[in-house]
Design a protein around this motif. Structure first.
Motif, mmCIF file in Angstrom:
data_model
loop_
_atom_site.group_PDB
_atom_site.id
_atom_site.type_symbol
_atom_site.label_atom_id
_atom_site.label_comp_id
_atom_site.label_asym_id
_atom_site.label_seq_id
_atom_site.Cartn_x
_atom_site.Cartn_y
_atom_site.Cartn_z
ATOM 1 N N HIS A 68 33.457 52.781 46.596
ATOM 2 C CA HIS A 68 33.862 51.777 45.605
ATOM 3 C C HIS A 68 33.087 51.922 44.299
ATOM 4 O O HIS A 68 33.642 51.758 43.216
ATOM 5 C CB HIS A 68 33.647 50.368 46.168
ATOM 6 C CG HIS A 68 34.610 49.987 47.242
ATOM 7 N ND1 HIS A 68 35.960 49.897 47.032
ATOM 8 C CD2 HIS A 68 34.414 49.680 48.556
ATOM 9 C CE1 HIS A 68 36.567 49.533 48.155
ATOM 10 N NE2 HIS A 68 35.648 49.414 49.085
ATOM 11 N N ASP A 69 31.782 52.203 44.406
ATOM 12 C CA ASP A 69 30.943 52.258 43.206
ATOM 13 C C ASP A 69 29.750 53.154 43.491
ATOM 14 O O ASP A 69 28.835 52.760 44.219
ATOM 15 C CB ASP A 69 30.486 50.849 42.826
ATOM 16 C CG ASP A 69 29.641 50.830 41.556
ATOM 17 O OD1 ASP A 69 29.475 51.893 40.928
ATOM 18 O OD2 ASP A 69 29.143 49.743 41.191
ATOM 19 N N ILE A 70 29.753 54.343 42.928
ATOM 20 C CA ILE A 70 28.679 55.297 43.204
ATOM 21 C C ILE A 70 27.341 54.798 42.674
ATOM 22 O O ILE A 70 26.272 55.232 43.131
ATOM 23 C CB ILE A 70 29.021 56.676 42.601
ATOM 24 C CG1 ILE A 70 28.068 57.747 43.130
ATOM 25 C CG2 ILE A 70 29.003 56.619 41.087
ATOM 26 C CD1 ILE A 70 28.067 57.909 44.615
ATOM 27 N N ALA A 71 27.346 53.863 41.704
ATOM 28 C CA ALA A 71 26.096 53.322 41.173
ATOM 29 C C ALA A 71 25.477 52.287 42.110
ATOM 30 O O ALA A 71 24.315 51.927 41.945
ATOM 31 C CB ALA A 71 26.336 52.690 39.798
ATOM 32 N N ASP A 72 26.235 51.812 43.088
ATOM 33 C CA ASP A 72 25.739 50.842 44.054
ATOM 34 C C ASP A 72 24.960 51.586 45.135
ATOM 35 O O ASP A 72 25.505 52.483 45.795
ATOM 36 C CB ASP A 72 26.928 50.097 44.675
ATOM 37 C CG ASP A 72 26.504 48.961 45.591
ATOM 38 O OD1 ASP A 72 25.402 49.031 46.177
ATOM 39 O OD2 ASP A 72 27.290 48.005 45.751
ATOM 40 N N PRO A 73 23.672 51.249 45.347
ATOM 41 C CA PRO A 73 22.869 51.960 46.352
ATOM 42 C C PRO A 73 23.498 51.950 47.744
ATOM 43 O O PRO A 73 23.292 52.883 48.522
ATOM 44 C CB PRO A 73 21.537 51.196 46.338
ATOM 45 C CG PRO A 73 21.471 50.572 44.990
ATOM 46 C CD PRO A 73 22.882 50.233 44.622
ATOM 47 N N PHE A 74 24.260 50.913 48.080
ATOM 48 C CA PHE A 74 24.935 50.843 49.378
ATOM 49 C C PHE A 74 25.761 52.106 49.606
ATOM 50 O O PHE A 74 25.679 52.757 50.652
ATOM 51 C CB PHE A 74 25.820 49.598 49.419
ATOM 52 C CG PHE A 74 26.659 49.443 50.661
ATOM 53 C CD1 PHE A 74 26.177 48.735 51.751
ATOM 54 C CD2 PHE A 74 27.938 49.977 50.731
ATOM 55 C CE1 PHE A 74 26.951 48.576 52.894
ATOM 56 C CE2 PHE A 74 28.723 49.824 51.859
ATOM 57 C CZ PHE A 74 28.230 49.119 52.946
ATOM 58 N N PHE A 75 26.569 52.481 48.609
ATOM 59 C CA PHE A 75 27.436 53.642 48.747
ATOM 60 C C PHE A 75 26.663 54.942 48.562
ATOM 61 O O PHE A 75 26.978 55.955 49.187
ATOM 62 C CB PHE A 75 28.588 53.552 47.747
ATOM 63 C CG PHE A 75 29.492 52.381 48.008
ATOM 64 C CD1 PHE A 75 30.385 52.404 49.064
ATOM 65 C CD2 PHE A 75 29.426 51.247 47.220
ATOM 66 C CE1 PHE A 75 31.205 51.318 49.322
ATOM 67 C CE2 PHE A 75 30.241 50.162 47.466
ATOM 68 C CZ PHE A 75 31.132 50.197 48.522
ATOM 69 N N GLY A 76 25.637 54.901 47.706
ATOM 70 C CA GLY A 76 24.825 56.097 47.523
ATOM 71 C C GLY A 76 24.126 56.508 48.802
ATOM 72 O O GLY A 76 24.057 57.703 49.127
ATOM 73 N N VAL A 77 23.603 55.534 49.546
ATOM 74 C CA VAL A 77 22.902 55.841 50.798
ATOM 75 C C VAL A 77 23.879 56.407 51.827
ATOM 76 O O VAL A 77 23.578 57.390 52.518
ATOM 77 C CB VAL A 77 22.202 54.586 51.343
ATOM 78 C CG1 VAL A 77 21.616 54.853 52.732
ATOM 79 C CG2 VAL A 77 21.095 54.134 50.397
ATOM 80 N N ILE A 78 25.069 55.802 51.942
ATOM 81 C CA ILE A 78 26.065 56.306 52.893
ATOM 82 C C ILE A 78 26.484 57.729 52.510
ATOM 83 O O ILE A 78 26.545 58.637 53.358
ATOM 84 C CB ILE A 78 27.300 55.392 52.937
ATOM 85 C CG1 ILE A 78 26.936 54.029 53.532
ATOM 86 C CG2 ILE A 78 28.403 56.032 53.786
ATOM 87 C CD1 ILE A 78 28.094 53.045 53.543
ATOM 88 N N ALA A 79 26.805 57.935 51.221
ATOM 89 C CA ALA A 79 27.245 59.258 50.770
ATOM 90 C C ALA A 79 26.172 60.313 51.009
ATOM 91 O O ALA A 79 26.476 61.455 51.387
ATOM 92 C CB ALA A 79 27.625 59.204 49.293
#
Length: 365
Positions: A68-79
């Protein structure tokens, strides 16, 4: 002119994906549906193009990761976890930022299918858009029918218009509802009776499930829901700040605020500090996710931990076929309540009827 697959689909009254499944025999299809397809094939004298089938079945070395948002750490950690799993597999992992747009997500799926992606991982909650749901299901079906592995990481299983699971998908599902319930139950067990909540974006399953869990705990404790306001946010710091302002406007006697995620939780902490309100002496604050910075806030943020890195790694292994799919294609991920310094019992002498707040040190000055 030779008949095409689309012609067979139109004659049988089914989707091209269904025709592919019947002819390939790689997914179960209702007997009556299969009969209609075979009848259409015979009537149109359709002949499968062997070269085209070989070309279509060929897989590239591309793995698509939708966030949803690469700037959001939630998604950065998963990616990052996903890339850890695919780094040594001689494949290219491409992160696609959807901006929480169902239309953009659908567009990326189409592009990845055209590129014959080897696998696709969709992260974060799904976006509720009934107008696009059918097309979304069709794209996922086309991807799995072509041999691509599709993994849903952090979202519920996908169902079609009849409520049936889409075949071939693997779901790594976070227990958002129960994690939120246990978090708010922690606050009620401390004695809090007036608890505000800043939820995430409306229409996203993650927001809905966490709000449902929060409200379950409020009702289980027999609290007055009118004294426990809920405001909408965007899972970011700004909405945590504005959300705290609105919650206090609706109920100045709040003793606790729960944010839908840690990013919003930081916004709540910042807003309360600017008002001279001490956490947790005056108001307790909690978040959700246990992002890397959560233990470094002042005070350290009570939250619910999701093992995001491991969930990403698991999703990567499933996407590459390096790990066997779970039974029924569903892998539940348990959450963990982490109690830190930002939550405590309500201030002495302050309850749901007092309407008084002990002055903070800053206010006293």
């Amino acid at each position: 002119m030779a008949a095409k697959l689309a012609d067979v689909a139109a004659r049988a009254g089914v989707s091209p994906a269904t025709v592919s499944r019947v002819l390939n025999g790689n997914y179960p299809v209702a007997h009556a549906t299969a009969e209609k397809v075979h009848r259409a094939v015979a009537e149109l004298h359709y002949v499968v193009n062997g070269n085209a089938r070989a070309l279509v079945s060929a897989r590239s070395d591309l793995v698509g990761v939708l966030v949803h948002d690469i700037a959001d750490p939630f998604f950065g950690v998963i990616a990052s976890g996903i890339q850890d799993s695919v780094a040594e597999a001689d494949v290219l992992a491409v992160v696609c930022n959807t901006g929480s747009s169902a239309a953009r997500e659908l567009s990326y799926l189409k592009l990845l299918r055209k590129q014959r992606a080897r696998a696709v991982v969709l992260t974060g909650g799904s976006v509720d858009d009934p107008d696009l749901h059918g097309a979304f299901v069709e794209q996922l079906t086309e991807l799995t029918a072509s041999g691509a592995h599709v993994v849903l990481c952090g979202r519920p299983p996908v169902t079609d218009a009849e409520g049936r699971d889409v075949p071939g998908l693997v779901t790594v599902d976070f227990d958002n509802r129960d994690g939120a319930r246990r978090l708010t139950a922690h606050l009620t067990s401390l004695g809090h009776r007036e608890i505000g909540y800043v939820t995430g974006p409306e229409g996203r399953t993650t927001s809905q499930l966490r709000l449902e869990g929060h409200l379950m705990a409020i009702r289980d404790a027999g609290l007055d829901e009118a004294r426990c306001p809920v405001v909408s946010g965007r899972f970011d710091r700004a909405s945590g700040s504005t959300g705290a302002t609105e919650l206090l406007r609706r109920n100045p006697d709040l003793t606790a605020v729960v944010a839908g995620n840690d990013m919003a939780g930081v916004g709540v902490l910042t807003e309360l500090r600017s008002r001279g309100i001490e956490v947790p002496r005056d108001i307790s604050v909690a978040g959700f996710d246990d992002l890397p910075f959560s233990s470094d806030t002042v005070p350290a943020l009570t939250t619910v931990r999701i093992p995001l890195t491991e969930a990403g790694r698991t999703s990567g292994r499933l996407a590459l076929g390096n790990e066997s799919p779970p039974p029924g294609g569903l892998l539940p991920v348990r959450t963990e309540l982490l109690v830190r310094d930002s939550t405590a019992p309500p201030s002495r002498g302050r309850n749901s009827t007092s309407g008084e707040r002990a002055p903070s040190a800053k206010a006293a000055e």
